[in-house]
Design a protein around this motif. Structure first.
Motif, mmCIF file in Angstrom:
data_model
loop_
_atom_site.group_PDB
_atom_site.id
_atom_site.type_symbol
_atom_site.label_atom_id
_atom_site.label_comp_id
_atom_site.label_asym_id
_atom_site.label_seq_id
_atom_site.Cartn_x
_atom_site.Cartn_y
_atom_site.Cartn_z
ATOM 1 N N ARG A 34 6.040 -6.713 -0.165
ATOM 2 C CA ARG A 34 6.412 -7.561 0.971
ATOM 3 C C ARG A 34 7.923 -7.795 1.035
ATOM 4 N N SER A 35 8.687 -6.997 0.297
ATOM 5 C CA SER A 35 10.112 -7.297 0.162
ATOM 6 C C SER A 35 11.045 -6.226 0.702
ATOM 7 N N PHE A 36 10.516 -5.178 1.298
ATOM 8 C CA PHE A 36 11.365 -4.081 1.768
ATOM 9 C C PHE A 36 10.937 -3.636 3.157
ATOM 10 N N SER A 37 11.886 -3.061 3.883
ATOM 11 C CA SER A 37 11.562 -2.535 5.200
ATOM 12 C C SER A 37 10.935 -1.150 5.102
ATOM 13 N N ASP A 38 11.350 -0.369 4.097
ATOM 14 C CA ASP A 38 10.816 0.976 3.927
ATOM 15 C C ASP A 38 11.144 1.484 2.531
ATOM 16 N N VAL A 39 10.472 2.562 2.137
ATOM 17 C CA VAL A 39 10.777 3.226 0.867
ATOM 18 C C VAL A 39 10.846 4.730 1.109
ATOM 19 N N GLN A 47 2.799 13.881 2.411
ATOM 20 C CA GLN A 47 1.524 14.529 2.716
ATOM 21 C C GLN A 47 0.345 13.750 2.131
ATOM 22 N N ARG A 48 0.492 13.278 0.892
ATOM 23 C CA ARG A 48 -0.586 12.513 0.248
ATOM 24 C C ARG A 48 -0.852 11.217 1.018
ATOM 25 N N LEU A 49 0.210 10.495 1.379
ATOM 26 C CA LEU A 49 0.057 9.251 2.124
ATOM 27 C C LEU A 49 -0.560 9.496 3.493
ATOM 28 N N ARG A 50 -0.170 10.584 4.124
ATOM 29 C CA ARG A 50 -0.759 10.930 5.427
ATOM 30 C C ARG A 50 -2.258 11.180 5.276
ATOM 31 N N SER A 51 -2.644 11.882 4.195
ATOM 32 C CA SER A 51 -4.070 12.149 3.978
ATOM 33 C C SER A 51 -4.848 10.870 3.665
ATOM 34 N N LEU A 52 -4.141 9.840 3.183
ATOM 35 C CA LEU A 52 -4.774 8.550 2.890
ATOM 36 C C LEU A 52 -4.798 7.628 4.115
ATOM 37 N N GLY A 53 -4.259 8.116 5.233
ATOM 38 C CA GLY A 53 -4.323 7.353 6.475
ATOM 39 C C GLY A 53 -3.103 6.511 6.784
ATOM 40 N N ALA A 54 -1.980 6.770 6.130
ATOM 41 C CA ALA A 54 -0.765 5.985 6.386
ATOM 42 C C ALA A 54 -0.345 6.113 7.846
ATOM 43 N N ARG A 55 -0.057 4.980 8.463
ATOM 44 C CA ARG A 55 0.398 4.960 9.849
ATOM 45 C C ARG A 55 1.917 4.803 9.944
ATOM 46 N N GLY A 56 2.546 4.333 8.865
ATOM 47 C CA GLY A 56 3.973 4.023 8.905
ATOM 48 C C GLY A 56 4.855 5.096 8.295
ATOM 49 N N LEU A 57 4.501 6.351 8.469
ATOM 50 C CA LEU A 57 5.311 7.424 7.894
ATOM 51 C C LEU A 57 6.382 7.873 8.877
ATOM 52 N N ASP A 70 7.910 -2.437 6.563
ATOM 53 C CA ASP A 70 8.185 -3.574 7.449
ATOM 54 C C ASP A 70 7.802 -4.902 6.789
ATOM 55 N N TYR A 71 8.159 -5.013 5.516
ATOM 56 C CA TYR A 71 7.980 -6.235 4.728
ATOM 57 C C TYR A 71 6.516 -6.620 4.513
ATOM 58 N N ASN A 72 5.625 -5.651 4.657
ATOM 59 C CA ASN A 72 4.208 -5.875 4.340
ATOM 60 C C ASN A 72 3.511 -4.516 4.343
ATOM 61 N N CYS A 73 3.437 -3.864 3.202
ATOM 62 C CA CYS A 73 2.880 -2.515 3.098
ATOM 63 C C CYS A 73 1.442 -2.478 3.625
ATOM 64 N N GLU A 74 1.162 -1.473 4.417
ATOM 65 C CA GLU A 74 -0.179 -1.341 5.009
ATOM 66 C C GLU A 74 -1.262 -1.091 3.956
ATOM 67 N N PHE A 75 -0.878 -0.676 2.764
ATOM 68 C CA PHE A 75 -1.845 -0.422 1.701
ATOM 69 C C PHE A 75 -2.080 -1.642 0.807
ATOM 70 N N LEU A 76 -1.388 -2.738 1.083
ATOM 71 C CA LEU A 76 -1.579 -3.968 0.328
ATOM 72 C C LEU A 76 -2.759 -4.728 0.938
ATOM 73 N N ILE A 77 -3.816 -4.885 0.163
ATOM 74 C CA ILE A 77 -5.027 -5.565 0.635
ATOM 75 C C ILE A 77 -5.377 -6.663 -0.356
ATOM 76 N N ASP A 125 18.515 -4.713 -8.473
ATOM 77 C CA ASP A 125 18.082 -5.975 -9.062
ATOM 78 C C ASP A 125 18.106 -6.960 -7.899
ATOM 79 N N GLN A 126 16.986 -7.066 -7.205
ATOM 80 C CA GLN A 126 16.923 -7.796 -5.937
ATOM 81 C C GLN A 126 16.057 -9.032 -6.063
ATOM 82 N N PRO A 127 16.517 -10.172 -5.556
ATOM 83 C CA PRO A 127 15.681 -11.373 -5.561
ATOM 84 C C PRO A 127 14.450 -11.191 -4.669
ATOM 85 N N LEU A 128 13.309 -11.637 -5.157
ATOM 86 C CA LEU A 128 12.052 -11.602 -4.415
ATOM 87 C C LEU A 128 11.414 -12.976 -4.507
#
Length: 131
Positions: A34-39, A47-57, A70-77, A125-128
């Motif tokens: 929840r701390s980054f805009s993208d990686v 390719q692996r993430l696409r096969s897992l259904g990632a929408r934010g590629l 976007d500060y909340n990974c779609e794979f975080l449940i 070394d980023q504050p979270l």
């Protein structure tokens, strides 16, 4: 009326090498997710993430590919990574430490020769803030 619970301040630390199978992610609730805009991701990870259904590629022809978080990974449940075993290397390298000096201790370790410890910060070394 009781006071609201204080959030734990954490520092994000990027390790030199991926680290799996420890207790890092057991209780944090996905603070790093929840701390980054993208990686950045490699083509294989893309390719692996696409096969897992990632929408934010984001495909790039001139630079690194990206998973847009976007500060909340779609794979975080429910505060847990739903693709933990298949997550990108950057996620495997990231860890958090309480801001009470632990991150500073890790930072000081990186100033000297390598001790073989996987907890030597390499890039950030980023504050979270933990949930």
């Amino acid at each position: 009326m009781p006071f609201p619970r204080r959030k734990t301040k954490l520092h994000g630390i990027l390790l030199e090498h991926p680290s799996d199978g420890d207790e890092r992610c057991q209780a944090c609730g996905g603070a790093c997710c929840r701390s980054f805009s993208d990686v950045e991701v490699t083509w294989e990870e893309f390719q692996r993430l696409r096969s897992l259904g990632a929408r934010g590629l984001q495909l790039s022809l001139s630079g690194p590919h990206r998973l847009i978080i976007d500060y909340n990974c779609e794979f975080l449940i429910e505060g847990r990574c739903s693709i933990y075993a298949a997550r990108p290397e950057i996620c495997r390298r990231f860890t958090c430490a309480e801001a009470s000096g632990t991150a500073k201790a890790h930072q000081n370790e990186s100033d000297g020769p390598s001790t073989g410890s996987p907890y030597r910060p390499a890039v950030i070394d980023q504050p979270l803030i933990a949930p």
